[in-house]
Design a protein around this motif. Structure first.
Motif, short mmCIF file in Angstrom:
data_model
loop_
_atom_site.label_atom_id
_atom_site.label_comp_id
_atom_site.label_asym_id
_atom_site.label_seq_id
_atom_site.Cartn_x
_atom_site.Cartn_y
_atom_site.Cartn_z
N GLY A 21 0.81 -1.21 0.00
CA GLY A 21 0.00 0.00 0.00
C GLY A 21 0.85 1.26 0.00
N ALA A 22 1.96 1.25 0.77
CA ALA A 22 2.85 2.42 0.81
C ALA A 22 3.42 2.71 -0.57
CB ALA A 22 3.98 2.18 1.80
N ALA A 23 3.77 1.67 -1.32
CA ALA A 23 4.31 1.86 -2.66
C ALA A 23 3.29 2.53 -3.57
CB ALA A 23 4.73 0.51 -3.25
N GLY A 24 2.02 2.15 -3.45
CA GLY A 24 0.97 2.77 -4.26
C GLY A 24 0.77 4.24 -3.92
N LEU A 25 0.81 4.56 -2.64
CA LEU A 25 0.65 5.95 -2.22
C LEU A 25 1.77 6.83 -2.78
CD1 LEU A 25 -0.33 5.25 1.50
CD2 LEU A 25 -1.81 6.35 -0.18
N LEU A 26 3.00 6.33 -2.71
CA LEU A 26 4.13 7.09 -3.22
C LEU A 26 4.09 7.19 -4.74
CD1 LEU A 26 6.96 5.73 -0.88
CD2 LEU A 26 5.84 7.97 -0.79
N TRP A 27 3.64 6.14 -5.40
CA TRP A 27 3.46 6.16 -6.85
C TRP A 27 2.51 7.29 -7.25
CZ3 TRP A 27 1.78 1.07 -9.79
CH2 TRP A 27 1.50 1.37 -11.13
N LEU A 28 1.37 7.36 -6.59
CA LEU A 28 0.36 8.36 -6.92
C LEU A 28 0.84 9.77 -6.57
CD1 LEU A 28 -2.53 8.78 -7.99
CD2 LEU A 28 -3.36 8.38 -5.67
N ALA A 29 1.59 9.88 -5.46
CA ALA A 29 2.01 11.20 -4.99
C ALA A 29 3.18 11.77 -5.79
CB ALA A 29 2.41 11.12 -3.52
N LEU A 30 4.12 10.92 -6.20
CA LEU A 30 5.37 11.40 -6.77
C LEU A 30 5.44 11.32 -8.29
CD1 LEU A 30 7.84 9.83 -4.16
CD2 LEU A 30 6.80 12.10 -4.15
N ALA A 31 4.42 10.77 -8.92
CA ALA A 31 4.42 10.70 -10.39
C ALA A 31 4.44 12.12 -10.97
CB ALA A 31 3.19 9.95 -10.88
N ALA A 32 5.18 12.31 -12.04
CA ALA A 32 5.31 13.63 -12.66
C ALA A 32 3.95 14.12 -13.16
CB ALA A 32 6.30 13.58 -13.81
N ASP A 33 3.79 15.44 -13.21
CA ASP A 33 2.51 16.03 -13.60
C ASP A 33 2.09 15.68 -15.02
OD1 ASP A 33 2.16 17.20 -11.14
OD2 ASP A 33 3.14 19.07 -11.72
N GLY A 34 3.06 15.50 -15.90
CA GLY A 34 2.71 15.29 -17.29
C GLY A 34 2.46 13.85 -17.70
N VAL A 35 2.45 12.92 -16.75
CA VAL A 35 2.30 11.51 -17.11
C VAL A 35 0.86 11.23 -17.54
CG1 VAL A 35 4.13 10.78 -15.55
CG2 VAL A 35 1.76 10.81 -14.74
N SER A 36 0.69 10.09 -18.19
CA SER A 36 -0.63 9.67 -18.67
C SER A 36 -1.59 9.48 -17.51
CB SER A 36 -0.50 8.36 -19.46
OG SER A 36 -1.73 7.70 -19.58
N LYS A 37 -2.86 9.72 -17.78
CA LYS A 37 -3.87 9.50 -16.75
C LYS A 37 -3.94 8.04 -16.33
CE LYS A 37 -7.87 8.96 -19.88
NZ LYS A 37 -9.20 9.52 -20.24
#
Length: 488
Positions: A362-378
């Protein structure tokens, strides 16, 4: 090997005589034939567990459908913003927590199968009554009463299940029970699509149809639950002088005897109330605190994600109906992960590392969602939502089973209530984690939640070390409790 006086006293204190166990259906002299035990266990798996899962699904529907309603016109119709919603969810938690222990004690004394259908019927009424909400005050009042009436349900059912299985079988069964969260998530999205689409019919908004129908179904299921669940495998329900039992007398004896033989403390206080001394004794037991601290830290993320995940998905560029449908995918994946972890945990007889894996997922998912660059695909950001939902609560069943096994039976009602209370207390920080100014990604809140989950993994691994040194490793009270048959 010669025992010291201290060792001798310890051994004597953990020996229970058959004569002291007075539970209907218990027969220590039973001789099993080939396949009988497996068939009795399968019957419990097929006729008790699925119904309990169905009931828990509706508890989850009624506590989380506010998230689906927010994708409709609820905000505008009753004039609420994130602060009002967070307050309402906090009051839900207050209601849940204050009734958790007293409701569980009542349930233990008169029977979960008698008490819980009544509370289920009442919270169903509170759920459909939300159609009359006009302002933030109405939302807060409704959420408080739903939470208060749902209190005690989870630990009471967990205790009911523990009477049917050995301690080594509980993680998988608890995972199936807790998997109701995922089942509800899988079904909740498509169900909400259909119910929200009724908006305009009968003069009701879509969110009003959502609350009305799901609340009414909960009331109906409460009545069915009262009629269906037996008092125990050997004690069927009786109506108008006639009784019906899911199990044969021999199947009931097999289930009850094998559970008590595995953990004799399950037979010591049958039909007796929880005493104040038991509450004190439980809270003085050091083993309790690792589980409840880890549960609290790991579940900080669950309330904001349950409430705002559909809105986060919608903000990525999806429609309201698409967001509710896509919100179900993470729940389906969570079900697979939680059952897989629990099956492996039961099979290998290991608890701590399996719990840590679930937390860190779960922690990995939270960091994925939080730290992904603004321009990435939806779709990349949506992947982070799904990964987070997979880890949410995926290890709670294993930790609950571990705690159940570590506590003597007279402590279990209080310990399980404290465990579920700790999960609910996580909603207090969780409900204020996602702020309006941080929308739509809620980056700061996601990073804080991830830090809490990582800390939970550290706590549970430290507790595993303490158990390894002081308390028979991952094994429960069955490792130090013996049942003897007088005259043999």
């Amino acid at each position: 090997m010669e025992l010291s006086k201290g060792d001798y006293n310890h051994e004597v204190n953990n020996i229970i005589c058959d004569e002291a166990i007075n539970v209907p259906g218990y027969d220590p002299s039973i001789q099993l034939q080939l396949g009988e035990e497996r068939r009795a266990l399968l019957k419990a798996d097929l006729f008790i567990l699925p119904f309990i899962v169905l009931c828990f699904c509706f508890l989850q529907f009624d506590r989380t459908n506010i998230g689906n309603a927010l994708t409709d016109t609820l905000r505008k119709d009753i004039h609420v913003d994130n602060s009002d919603i967070n307050l309402a969810q906090t009051l839900f938690t207050v209601g849940f927590v204050i009734t958790e222990l007293p409701f569980n004690m009542i349930s233990r004394y008169i029977g979960a199968e008698r008490f819980l259908p009544v509370t289920m019927f009442l919270w169903g009424i509170a759920t459909w009554s939300q159609i009359f909400m006009k302002d933030p005050s109405g939302l807060c009042a409704a959420r408080f009463f739903i939470g208060a009436l749902e209190g005690g349900y989870i630990p009471s059912i967990a205790l009911y299940i523990s009477k049917l299985y050995t301690n080594q079988e509980l993680a998988l069964r608890y995972a199936i029970f807790w998997g109701s969260n995922s089942f509800a998530g899988i079904l909740g999205g498509p169900l909400s699509i259909g119910l929200l689409s009724l908006g305009g019919r009968g003069g009701l908004h879509g969110w009003q149809w959502l609350f009305l129908i799901e609340g009414s179904l909960t009331c109906f299921l409460g009545v069915v639950m009262y009629l269906y669940l037996p008092h125990s495998p050997a004690s069927p329900k009786s109506f108008f002088g006639k009784s019906y039992n899911i199990f044969t007398d021999r199947e009931a004896t097999i289930l009850i005897t094998r559970a008590i033989k595995n953990d004799p403390t399950k037979g010591m206080r049958y039909g007796k109330p929880v005493l104040p001394s038991h509450i004190l004794e439980t809270f003085m037991d050091w083993r309790l605190y690792g589980h409840i601290v880890a549960a609290l830290l790991s579940m900080v993320m669950i309330s904001p994600m349950n409430t705002y995940a559909p809105s986060i998905i919608k903000s990525l560029g999806f429609t309201s109906l698409q967001a509710n449908g896509l919100n179900s995918v993470g729940s389906a994946c969570a079900l697979v992960l939680s059952v897989t972890l629990a099956f492996s945990s039961d099979k290998l007889g290991e608890r701590g590392f399996h719990i840590a894996v679930g937390y860190l997922w779960g922690a990995a998912g939270l960091l994925w969602l939080a730290l992904a660059a603004d321009g990435v695909s939806k779709w990349v950001l949506y992947g982070g939502v799904v990964w987070t939902q997979m880890g949410m609560g995926s290890a709670q069943a294993i930790s609950a089973a571990w705690l159940t096994a570590k506590m003597e039976d007279h402590k279990r009602p209080v310990a399980l209530a404290a465990y579920v209370m700790s999960i609910q207390l996580a909603n207090f920080p969780g409900n204020v984690l996602f702020q309006t100014q941080d929308a739509p990604r809620y980056t700061h809140g996601l990073i804080i939640a991830a830090s809490c989950v990582i800390a939970a993994a550290v706590v549970i691994l430290f507790w595993k070390l303490l158990y390894r040194v002081f308390d028979n490793g991952d094994r429960g009270v069955e490792a130090k409790t013996t049942v003897i048959e007088l005259g043999r």
